[in-house]
Enzyme design. Sequence first.
Site, PDB file in Angstrom:
ATOM      1  N   GLU A   1      33.429   9.007 -55.022  1.00 43.38           N
ATOM      2  CA  GLU A   1      31.872   8.697 -54.997  1.00 43.38           C
ATOM      3  C   GLU A   1      31.458   8.001 -56.464  1.00 43.38           C
ATOM      4  O   GLU A   1      30.700   7.207 -56.502  1.00 43.38           O
ATOM      5  CB  GLU A   1      31.122   9.993 -54.920  1.00 43.38           C
ATOM      6  CG  GLU A   1      31.414  10.646 -53.746  1.00 43.38           C
ATOM      7  CD  GLU A   1      30.964   9.681 -52.265  1.00 43.38           C
ATOM      8  OE1 GLU A   1      30.104   8.705 -52.481  1.00 43.38           O
ATOM      9  OE2 GLU A   1      31.527   9.564 -51.244  1.00 43.38           O
TER      10      GLU A   1
ATOM     11  N   ALA B   1      26.733  11.041 -55.626  1.00 42.43           N
ATOM     12  CA  ALA B   1      27.064  12.270 -54.724  1.00 42.43           C
ATOM     13  C   ALA B   1      27.544  11.643 -53.480  1.00 42.43           C
ATOM     14  O   ALA B   1      27.505  10.487 -53.014  1.00 42.43           O
ATOM     15  CB  ALA B   1      25.912  13.059 -54.651  1.00 42.43           C
TER      16      ALA B   1
ATOM     17  N   ARG C   1      15.808   7.745 -49.034  1.00 40.29           N
ATOM     18  CA  ARG C   1      16.106   8.900 -48.192  1.00 40.29           C
ATOM     19  C   ARG C   1      15.116   8.825 -47.112  1.00 40.29           C
ATOM     20  O   ARG C   1      14.020   9.089 -47.171  1.00 40.29           O
ATOM     21  CB  ARG C   1      16.202   9.872 -49.214  1.00 40.29           C
ATOM     22  CG  ARG C   1      17.135  10.039 -50.070  1.00 40.29           C
ATOM     23  CD  ARG C   1      18.460  10.293 -49.352  1.00 40.29           C
ATOM     24  NE  ARG C   1      19.530  10.444 -50.166  1.00 40.29           N
ATOM     25  CZ  ARG C   1      20.849  10.705 -50.036  1.00 40.29           C
ATOM     26  NH1 ARG C   1      21.232  10.235 -48.856  1.00 40.29           N
ATOM     27  NH2 ARG C   1      21.840  10.804 -50.787  1.00 40.29           N
TER      28      ARG C   1
ATOM     29  N   GLU D   1      25.223   1.914 -49.473  1.00 41.48           N
ATOM     30  CA  GLU D   1      25.463   1.757 -50.820  1.00 41.48           C
ATOM     31  C   GLU D   1      25.030   0.475 -51.385  1.00 41.48           C
ATOM     32  O   GLU D   1      25.031   0.092 -52.661  1.00 41.48           O
ATOM     33  CB  GLU D   1      26.987   2.281 -50.680  1.00 41.48           C
ATOM     34  CG  GLU D   1      27.420   3.643 -50.732  1.00 41.48           C
ATOM     35  CD  GLU D   1      28.798   3.912 -50.904  1.00 41.48           C
ATOM     36  OE1 GLU D   1      29.768   2.782 -51.069  1.00 41.48           O
ATOM     37  OE2 GLU D   1      29.153   5.016 -50.909  1.00 41.48           O
TER      38      GLU D   1
ATOM     39  N   GLU E   1      29.882   4.460 -55.990  1.00 40.46           N
ATOM     40  CA  GLU E   1      28.432   4.241 -56.418  1.00 40.46           C
ATOM     41  C   GLU E   1      27.966   3.682 -57.571  1.00 40.46           C
ATOM     42  O   GLU E   1      26.836   3.048 -57.566  1.00 40.46           O
ATOM     43  CB  GLU E   1      27.683   5.512 -56.029  1.00 40.46           C
ATOM     44  CG  GLU E   1      27.784   6.180 -54.621  1.00 40.46           C
ATOM     45  CD  GLU E   1      27.110   7.353 -54.371  1.00 40.46           C
ATOM     46  OE1 GLU E   1      26.373   7.937 -55.329  1.00 40.46           O
ATOM     47  OE2 GLU E   1      27.054   7.632 -53.168  1.00 40.46           O
TER      48      GLU E   1
END
Length: 214
Positions: free
Chosen positions: A96, A79, A67, A145, A100
């Site tokens: 998702e 998410a 992040r 991802e 993911e």
Amino acid sequence: MTEPGQHDFQVLSSADVYVGRILALRVDELAMPGGGRAAREIVEHLGAVAVVALDEDDHVTLIHQYRHPLGRRIWELPAGLIDKLGEDPVETARRELVEEVGLAAGDWSVLVDVAASPGFTDEVVRVFLATDLAAVDRVMEGDEEADLVARRFPLDEAVRMVLAGEIVNGAAVGGLLAAHTIRTVDAPVRPANAPWPDMPTRLPSRRASPPPRD
């Protein structure tokens, strides 16, 4: 002067500062209780979903994701953003979960709705509980991802990580504590299609109806 809790915070004017792909910034001028005016900066958001994927052994799947605003990787729930106006949040969550972590779920319910920071943004994340899990082929849609690391944790360990400050993502904190609560005290959950009155709509509406070109 109105009684406390009775004032109508009327929007006197509104101006866009920035409109981007996943957020917009506007400034609203509000009528304040004392008769004055005040400007409020508001970040509009698309809205998002997150998933507590809980298996029969009470293990939850978390992802470790970079992040950039924090400058590090953090543990989160699977998410994603609700990309289209009117999209069913459950379908977003299903997508998702596959993309993911390569999981499909046979049973869905709502755990919590988390207002990220209601002092300046309309972002609200709906956190689902997904059970009756099955492994499926993972379908990666973006560069980020490809860097995700998925790992299963006992739910009790995930809660320990929350309380130790090792999990700081708001939706993950709320979702994991809610999942632990329903396992501990048999608290009720909402159906997957439960009303979501605070689901963001302003930015999705902008995207669905872009302004005409000059």
